[in-house]
Design a protein around this motif. Sequence first.
Motif, PDB file in Angstrom:
ATOM      1  N   LEU A  32      10.612   3.780  30.524  1.00 31.61           N
ATOM      2  CA  LEU A  32      11.635   4.002  31.537  1.00 31.61           C
ATOM      3  C   LEU A  32      11.824   2.715  32.322  1.00 31.61           C
ATOM      4  N   ARG A  33      13.045   2.213  32.325  1.00 32.47           N
ATOM      5  CA  ARG A  33      13.382   1.028  33.113  1.00 32.47           C
ATOM      6  C   ARG A  33      14.022   1.491  34.414  1.00 32.47           C
ATOM      7  N   LEU A  34      13.458   1.049  35.530  1.00 30.22           N
ATOM      8  CA  LEU A  34      14.021   1.449  36.806  1.00 30.22           C
ATOM      9  C   LEU A  34      14.170   0.245  37.717  1.00 30.22           C
ATOM     10  N   ALA A  35      15.153   0.326  38.593  1.00 32.55           N
ATOM     11  CA  ALA A  35      15.434  -0.755  39.542  1.00 32.55           C
ATOM     12  C   ALA A  35      15.476  -0.168  40.944  1.00 32.55           C
ATOM     13  N   THR A  36      14.872  -0.871  41.878  1.00 32.47           N
ATOM     14  CA  THR A  36      14.954  -0.468  43.279  1.00 32.47           C
ATOM     15  C   THR A  36      16.080  -1.243  43.945  1.00 32.47           C
ATOM     16  N   ALA A  37      16.735  -0.599  44.893  1.00 32.19           N
ATOM     17  CA  ALA A  37      17.843  -1.236  45.603  1.00 32.19           C
ATOM     18  C   ALA A  37      17.917  -0.634  46.997  1.00 32.19           C
ATOM     19  N   GLY A  38      18.838  -1.159  47.802  1.00 34.75           N
ATOM     20  CA  GLY A  38      18.987  -0.682  49.162  1.00 34.75           C
ATOM     21  C   GLY A  38      19.119  -1.832  50.130  1.00 34.75           C
ATOM     22  N   SER A  39      19.216  -1.505  51.401  1.00 36.62           N
ATOM     23  CA  SER A  39      19.420  -2.514  52.424  1.00 36.62           C
ATOM     24  C   SER A  39      18.134  -3.271  52.725  1.00 36.62           C
ATOM     25  N   VAL A  40      18.267  -4.327  53.507  1.00 35.82           N
ATOM     26  CA  VAL A  40      17.132  -5.166  53.863  1.00 35.82           C
ATOM     27  C   VAL A  40      16.112  -4.361  54.660  1.00 35.82           C
ATOM     28  N   ASP A  41      14.847  -4.517  54.317  1.00 37.98           N
ATOM     29  CA  ASP A  41      13.734  -3.918  55.052  1.00 37.98           C
ATOM     30  C   ASP A  41      13.734  -2.393  55.000  1.00 37.98           C
ATOM     31  N   LEU A  81      28.876   1.429  39.004  1.00 39.65           N
ATOM     32  CA  LEU A  81      29.693   0.523  38.206  1.00 39.65           C
ATOM     33  C   LEU A  81      28.971   0.091  36.944  1.00 39.65           C
ATOM     34  N   LEU A  82      27.665  -0.126  37.047  1.00 38.81           N
ATOM     35  CA  LEU A  82      26.860  -0.538  35.904  1.00 38.81           C
ATOM     36  C   LEU A  82      26.467   0.635  35.017  1.00 38.81           C
ATOM     37  N   ARG A  83      26.939   1.832  35.367  1.00 34.60           N
ATOM     38  CA  ARG A  83      26.692   3.044  34.580  1.00 34.60           C
ATOM     39  C   ARG A  83      25.204   3.346  34.443  1.00 34.60           C
ATOM     40  N   VAL A  84      24.438   3.129  35.516  1.00 36.03           N
ATOM     41  CA  VAL A  84      23.039   3.547  35.510  1.00 36.03           C
ATOM     42  C   VAL A  84      23.041   5.076  35.465  1.00 36.03           C
ATOM     43  N   SER A 143      21.228  -3.924  35.519  1.00 38.46           N
ATOM     44  CA  SER A 143      22.105  -3.901  34.345  1.00 38.46           C
ATOM     45  C   SER A 143      21.477  -3.183  33.152  1.00 38.46           C
ATOM     46  N   THR A 144      20.146  -3.165  33.063  1.00 39.59           N
ATOM     47  CA  THR A 144      19.481  -2.502  31.939  1.00 39.59           C
ATOM     48  C   THR A 144      18.683  -1.279  32.377  1.00 39.59           C
ATOM     49  N   ALA A 145      18.855  -0.838  33.626  1.00 36.60           N
ATOM     50  CA  ALA A 145      18.024   0.235  34.169  1.00 36.60           C
ATOM     51  C   ALA A 145      18.482   1.613  33.682  1.00 36.60           C
ATOM     52  N   ASP A 146      17.494   2.494  33.477  1.00 38.94           N
ATOM     53  CA  ASP A 146      17.768   3.899  33.213  1.00 38.94           C
ATOM     54  C   ASP A 146      17.893   4.674  34.515  1.00 38.94           C
ATOM     55  N   VAL A 147      17.139   4.234  35.529  1.00 45.89           N
ATOM     56  CA  VAL A 147      17.127   4.895  36.835  1.00 45.89           C
ATOM     57  C   VAL A 147      17.233   3.830  37.915  1.00 45.89           C
ATOM     58  N   ALA A 148      18.057   4.082  38.913  1.00 45.03           N
ATOM     59  CA  ALA A 148      18.123   3.218  40.089  1.00 45.03           C
ATOM     60  C   ALA A 148      17.628   4.010  41.290  1.00 45.03           C
ATOM     61  N   ILE A 149      16.684   3.425  42.029  1.00 46.67           N
ATOM     62  CA  ILE A 149      16.172   4.050  43.246  1.00 46.67           C
ATOM     63  C   ILE A 149      16.801   3.333  44.431  1.00 46.67           C
ATOM     64  N   ILE A 150      17.645   4.036  45.161  1.00 44.41           N
ATOM     65  CA  ILE A 150      18.266   3.490  46.364  1.00 44.41           C
ATOM     66  C   ILE A 150      17.438   3.941  47.554  1.00 44.41           C
ATOM     67  N   LEU A 151      16.814   3.003  48.256  1.00 43.22           N
ATOM     68  CA  LEU A 151      16.036   3.353  49.440  1.00 43.22           C
ATOM     69  C   LEU A 151      16.918   3.345  50.678  1.00 43.22           C
ATOM     70  N   VAL A 152      16.740   4.350  51.522  1.00 46.39           N
ATOM     71  CA  VAL A 152      17.488   4.471  52.766  1.00 46.39           C
ATOM     72  C   VAL A 152      16.491   4.747  53.890  1.00 46.39           C
ATOM     73  N   ASP A 153      16.573   3.968  54.947  1.00 44.70           N
ATOM     74  CA  ASP A 153      15.728   4.184  56.121  1.00 44.70           C
ATOM     75  C   ASP A 153      16.169   5.468  56.817  1.00 44.70           C
ATOM     76  N   ALA A 154      15.238   6.407  56.989  1.00 46.37           N
ATOM     77  CA  ALA A 154      15.574   7.699  57.585  1.00 46.37           C
ATOM     78  C   ALA A 154      16.123   7.553  58.994  1.00 46.37           C
ATOM     79  N   ARG A 155      15.740   6.495  59.714  1.00 44.72           N
ATOM     80  CA  ARG A 155      16.212   6.301  61.084  1.00 44.72           C
ATOM     81  C   ARG A 155      17.606   5.708  61.124  1.00 44.72           C
ATOM     82  N   LYS A 156      17.916   4.790  60.193  1.00 43.57           N
ATOM     83  CA  LYS A 156      19.179   4.050  60.232  1.00 43.57           C
ATOM     84  C   LYS A 156      20.289   4.731  59.455  1.00 43.57           C
TER      85      LYS A 156
END
Length: 420
Positions: A4-13, A131-134, A103-116
């Motif tokens: 499983l290829r996964l990528a983490t993403a989201g805002s700074v910190d 857009l990348l069809r993850v 670009s090659t991920a099966d799963v993308a994990i978008i992190l979101v700060d619960a406070r922000k």
Amino acid sequence: MDILRLATAGSVDDGKSTLIGRLLYDSKAIFEDQLSALERISAGQGREHTDLALLTDGLRAEREQGITIDVAYRYFATPRRTFIIADTPGHIQYTRNMVTGASTADVAIILVDARKGVLEQSRRHAFLAALLRVPHLVVAVNKMDLAGYEQAAYERVVNEFTAFAAKLDIGDLTFVPICALHGDNVVERSVNMPWYDGPCLLRHLEHVHIASDRNLIDARFPVQCVIRPPNADDPLLHDYRGYAGQIASGVLRPGDEVVHLPSGLTSLITHIDGPCGPLSEAFAPMSVTLRLNDDLDISRGDMIARPHNQPRVMQDLEAVVCWMSGEHALTPGTRLLVKHTTATARAEVGDLHYRLDVNTLHRDSRARALTLNDIGRVRLRTARPIFADDYARNRATGGFILIDETSNATVGAGMITGLR
């Protein structure tokens, strides 16, 4: 075990690197000397807890600033599945790095700060993942400890993100409330959030179904090189002629009828050779060598497909491009190299149809150029035909990269659209 290829993403910190460090730590994928080094560094910085983010933030500039700059890849395995993790940056100026990691991920994990809540960069990365069809998107609502582990804080993020995701083409969307720092709902279920009845993050990643995401219908074999053993004393190898490459999609078997592009000539597969010997079948993303019944004029950049299921042979490309160069802009008339599967061709930018505002999804048709991290739709004219599918149908043969002819630097990534 599958990978499983996964990528983490989201805002700074928002805790991307800490989450990956927690996954590695709780799954026992860290060596003792690595853990000792982390503890020493964290103690020297006066931290109360071991800074697990240091496992991925390896550059000196990253450790000094406490941010991720480059894409960091980490590997670990559980009894059920092997994982390849791409930790991507959150800063807007490194959006191109996020595109590379996802670009090659099966799963993308978008992190979101619960406070922000859902921030601009959270929406940007969610749009890029779509857009990348993850195929699978997981929204990890992080730092629940700082929100008092309250269900209302979690549901506020869920409602906000769901409203934005309704504008995107996302096939599978999952929400998990976590605290990466303390490990709540990461590898083990949290006792601090009894109101959440779903699986923890790792269990979801172990069981998410990815086999059906792969395109096993459209047989596509871009030829990487022709293998002719020199001075072969073995009579069996004397007339050996094989075509090596990685299967982009589909399934191939000995006896299958195939067509060679661009010639259009057909033949039969007689043998499929793998690293450990002959194979009865091969499928994406295996690297194999095909032997055909006929001696055809095949070279690097050509493609082998099915006679009744062929890619489009085209020189005019309609594509969505993410521009990655800060030195030069993409404008009509720009000349570049297009690298598509194993083929490389010179190309010229024709029309710039529009530039896309990632935050509002507004199309600016008055734009005259794409600059660093801009996304827009363009028309390209290549000097030689390429064999492509629509990116929405086949990510392997629908994507390409743009290369600067002078510096040989990768300056853009594109997704072919509009083919049916």
